[in-house]
Design a protein around this motif. Structure first.
Motif, PDB file in Angstrom:
ATOM      1  N   ILE A 114       0.786  -1.196   0.106  1.00 41.75           N
ATOM      2  CA  ILE A 114       0.157   0.205   0.145  1.00 41.75           C
ATOM      3  C   ILE A 114       0.767   1.463  -0.229  1.00 41.75           C
ATOM      4  CG2 ILE A 114      -1.607   1.372   1.403  1.00 41.75           C
ATOM      5  CD1 ILE A 114      -2.781  -1.311   2.485  1.00 41.75           C
TER       6      ILE A 114
ATOM      7  N   GLN B 271      -3.533  -5.712  11.817  1.00 38.65           N
ATOM      8  CA  GLN B 271      -3.457  -4.269  11.481  1.00 38.65           C
ATOM      9  C   GLN B 271      -2.086  -3.358  11.818  1.00 38.65           C
ATOM     10  OE1 GLN B 271      -5.472  -2.753   9.500  1.00 38.65           O
ATOM     11  NE2 GLN B 271      -5.170  -0.485  10.110  1.00 38.65           N
TER      12      GLN B 271
ATOM     13  N   GLN C 138     -15.077   1.028   5.431  1.00 40.73           N
ATOM     14  CA  GLN C 138     -13.549   1.233   5.857  1.00 40.73           C
ATOM     15  C   GLN C 138     -12.914   2.040   4.651  1.00 40.73           C
ATOM     16  OE1 GLN C 138     -10.305  -1.415   5.211  1.00 40.73           O
ATOM     17  NE2 GLN C 138      -9.759  -1.486   7.191  1.00 40.73           N
ATOM     18  N   GLN C 139     -13.049   1.509   3.496  1.00 40.37           N
ATOM     19  CA  GLN C 139     -12.607   2.108   2.234  1.00 40.37           C
ATOM     20  C   GLN C 139     -13.033   3.544   2.106  1.00 40.37           C
ATOM     21  OE1 GLN C 139      -9.574   1.252   0.725  1.00 40.37           O
ATOM     22  NE2 GLN C 139      -9.767  -0.191   2.696  1.00 40.37           N
TER      23      GLN C 139
ATOM     24  N   ASN D  35      -7.393   5.415   1.827  1.00 37.79           N
ATOM     25  CA  ASN D  35      -6.507   5.103   0.566  1.00 37.79           C
ATOM     26  C   ASN D  35      -6.215   6.298  -0.222  1.00 37.79           C
ATOM     27  OD1 ASN D  35      -5.422   2.756   1.776  1.00 37.79           O
ATOM     28  ND2 ASN D  35      -7.002   1.467   1.083  1.00 37.79           N
TER      29      ASN D  35
ATOM     30  N   ASN E  73      -0.022   6.812  12.156  1.00 36.35           N
ATOM     31  CA  ASN E  73      -0.871   5.576  11.959  1.00 36.35           C
ATOM     32  C   ASN E  73      -0.454   4.182  12.654  1.00 36.35           C
ATOM     33  OD1 ASN E  73      -2.867   4.007  10.272  1.00 36.35           O
ATOM     34  ND2 ASN E  73      -1.459   3.380   8.717  1.00 36.35           N
TER      35      ASN E  73
ATOM     36  N   GLY F 140      -9.755   1.255  10.585  1.00 36.84           N
ATOM     37  CA  GLY F 140      -8.703   0.205  10.318  1.00 36.84           C
ATOM     38  C   GLY F 140      -8.721  -1.229  10.747  1.00 36.84           C
TER      39      GLY F 140
ATOM     40  N   TRP G 102     -11.275  -5.251   9.828  1.00 38.83           N
ATOM     41  CA  TRP G 102     -10.661  -6.943   9.698  1.00 38.83           C
ATOM     42  C   TRP G 102     -11.189  -7.753  11.071  1.00 38.83           C
ATOM     43  CZ3 TRP G 102      -9.035  -8.027   5.298  1.00 38.83           C
ATOM     44  CH2 TRP G 102      -8.299  -6.901   4.737  1.00 38.83           C
TER      45      TRP G 102
ATOM     46  N   ASN H 285     -13.266  -5.619   0.592  1.00 38.45           N
ATOM     47  CA  ASN H 285     -12.099  -4.543   0.842  1.00 38.45           C
ATOM     48  C   ASN H 285     -11.341  -4.135  -0.525  1.00 38.45           C
ATOM     49  OD1 ASN H 285      -9.314  -3.779   1.580  1.00 38.45           O
ATOM     50  ND2 ASN H 285     -10.177  -3.591   3.417  1.00 38.45           N
TER      51      ASN H 285
HETATM   52  C1  BGC Z   1      -6.969  -0.972   5.226  1.00 40.29           C
HETATM   53  C2  BGC Z   1      -5.980  -0.471   4.231  1.00 40.29           C
HETATM   54  C3  BGC Z   1      -5.328   0.773   4.830  1.00 40.29           C
HETATM   55  C4  BGC Z   1      -4.459   0.434   6.003  1.00 40.29           C
HETATM   56  C5  BGC Z   1      -4.151   1.902   6.685  1.00 40.29           C
HETATM   57  C6  BGC Z   1      -6.234  -1.224   6.662  1.00 40.29           C
HETATM   58  O1  BGC Z   1      -6.907  -1.793   7.329  1.00 40.29           O
HETATM   59  O2  BGC Z   1      -7.557  -2.200   4.829  1.00 40.29           O
HETATM   60  O3  BGC Z   1      -6.652  -0.292   2.916  1.00 40.29           O
HETATM   61  O4  BGC Z   1      -4.418   1.422   3.551  1.00 40.29           O
HETATM   62  O5  BGC Z   1      -5.571  -0.014   6.889  1.00 40.29           O
HETATM   63  O6  BGC Z   1      -3.452   1.609   7.716  1.00 40.29           O
END
Ligand code: BGC
Length: 495
Positions: A36, A169, A287-288, A293, A324, A396, A400, A423
């Motif tokens: 990513i 994560q 989430q997305q 992103n 983050n 984030g 999951w 996702n």
């Molecule tokens: C997401 C990713 C994102 C990332 C950022 C993940 O949980 O699925 O798409 O870029 O978190 O920390």
């Protein structure tokens, strides 16, 4: 004794060995995060653009080019997004592989794809090599993202399941940060810095590969595939105690129930499976659509758009990457105390404010040509950090965690594959269209995400039940059957 999930009877110590297994498996998350984080920086490097996207480089050099449009190019976006399309398809294959050969083998195969991808991308001479490299990375991500969260949940002692799951994560965020740091360093290496960025993915892939040989297979997967004795021995090994009767019985019981379901996919489509399926898919879609992103892939591009130089832009993405990682620890400590809903709702407010104010500042101050003054540009970076921070302790990890804890065993791998692929689909869409959307919508893109965040807040208030502290086997009785909306789905007794 038949134990269907009374956590009090499960005995365990946290042994060094089990921690070792968590960490090596979590490298799957690190690979996902590295992928990513690496593309945004690579696609803003001049050497890379000159070699593969000379017309984008030309556009970038034009002083009078529209700020919001200088990177808008379908092929450049395809470079970033093709990975997620491959991952989407691969996650379904991985769900089958997980059931037939186990979680560990799926992680092992995933690591092979990652290593092949790193080599091919680093040697990239032609466009097709880059795209094939991205597809191989994507297959690795599909395998890893399906198998690793399941692996972590199954080897975690039940009372620490939330925190252990969030290790995935945490490693995603560490991967993104490492990628940002690598890009910062390699942007100074000419002309092949981008090759180092892409090739270095091979290092964590190697760790994952070695890890997948050393770690255990999960007891649930062994027992599900008929290896009862091995399953019991493994359970004793990872729990660090001999008395694992209660947990062993509970797994055997869950496997017996699951065995009666011959067609998990058919079962998943029945009305009584809809609550976890709808929640799992929506958690990932939402989430997305927070817009995370847009920031993770394109932070360097975004920062250049508001007038930072190339180096300052990469450095700013290192700062957001650090925010983050650190903020993810908040969720590790808070998720089993405050609960999922509080974190998600708090984040909706913080994210809504950040996106809206960024939109207002850019709309008022960033003209198609020219750049922001230093003051407002710094305010935008601070707002981006506020946004990333709240995402990191909420949507984030919860994207999951919640889908992995709400399906019963019989539909868990298949149901989770739907969540993973949702996702990937949404990540693909954002990666593919964000730069074009920014070009057309200009600052309004931030209001677009703010509107989604508002809807997500309503979703949490009215539709998302709290799952904190509820044993997985009892979710249907304690959660779905008690919820005002979802209980209507649970009336029927689907066969
Ligand atoms: C997401 C990713 C994102 C990332 C950022 C993940 O949980 O699925 O798409 O870029 O978190 O920390």
């Amino acid at each position: 004794m038949t134990n269907t999930g009374n956590e009090g009877d499960f005995k365990s110590k946290i042994t060094a060995y089990v921690v070792f297994c968590w960490i090596f498996a979590a490298f799957g998350g690190l690979m996902f995060g590295y992928d990513i984080g690496i593309s945004g920086g690579v696609t803003s490097m001049d050497d890379f653009l000159i070699k593969f996207f000379p017309h984008v480089h030309e556009k970038k050099l034009h002083a009078h080019e529209d700020n919001y449009c200088k990177y808008d190019d379908p092929n450049l976006q395809l470079f970033t997004s093709s990975l997620y399309l491959a991952a989407l398809v691969a996650s379904f294959a991985a769900s089958k592989l997980c059931t037939m050969f186990g979680r560990r083998s799926t992680i092992f195969f995933g690591s092979l794809f990652f290593m092949a991808a790193a080599v091919l991308s680093a040697l990239g001479e032609k466009m097709w090599m880059l795209i094939v490299g991205r597809i191989l990375f994507g297959i690795g991500v599909g395998f890893g993202n399906e198998a690793v969260p399941l692996f972590l949940s199954e080897v975690a002692p039940v009372q620490h399941r939330g925190a252990v799951n969030i290790l995935f994560q945490l490693f995603v965020t560490i991967g993104i940060l490492i990628a940002n740091l690598v890009n910062y360093g390699t942007s100074k290496v000419h002309p092949g810095g981008w090759r180092i960025s892409l090739g270095l993915a091979g290092v964590p892939a190697l760790f994952l590969f070695l890890g997948s040989i050393i770690i255990v297979e999960t007891p649930a997967s062994l027992i599900e595939r008929g290896h009862h004795e091995k399953g019991r021995q493994t359970l004793e090994k990872i729990r660090g105690v001999k008395d694992v009767d209660a947990e062993f019985e509970s797994i055997v019981h869950a496997c017996e129930v699951a065995e009666k379901v011959k067609h998990p996919l058919k079962k998943l489509m029945q009305k009584s499976s809809m609550p976890p399926l709808i929640i799992g898919i929506l958690m990932q879609v939402f989430q997305q659509f927070t817009g995370i992103n847009a920031i993770m892939f394109y932070a360097p591009v975004l920062f250049q758009t508001i007038g930072f130089g190339s180096e300052a832009s990469l450095l700013s993405s290192v700062v957001t990457g650090l925010v983050n990682v650190l903020s993810t620890f908040v969720s590790i400590f808070a998720v089993d105390k405050l609960g999922r809903r509080v974190l998600l709702l708090q984040a909706c407010v913080q994210m809504f404010i950040s996106q809206t104010v960024i939109g207002v500042i850019l709309h008022a101050l960033l003209k198609p040509t020219g750049s922001l003054d230093k003051g407002p540009a710094i305010v935008v970076v601070v707002l981006v950090c506020m946004f990333v921070m709240s995402f990191a302790w909420s949507w984030g990890p919860m994207g999951w965690l919640i889908p992995s804890e709400t399906f019963p065993l019989e539909t868990r791998t298949a149901g989770f594959a739907f969540a993973v692929s949702s996702n990937m689909l949404c990540t693909f869409l954002i990666a593919q269209v964000f730069l074009s959307m920014m070009c057309h919508m200009k600052a309004f893109i931030f209001f677009f995400f703010a509107a989604w965040i508002f809807v997500m807040g309503l979703f949490v208030v009215f539709l998302l039940p709290e799952t904190k502290g509820v044993p997985i086997d009892l979710i249907a009785d304690r959660v779905w059957k008690k919820h005002t909306v979802w209980k209507k789905f649970m009336d029927d007794q689907d066969a």
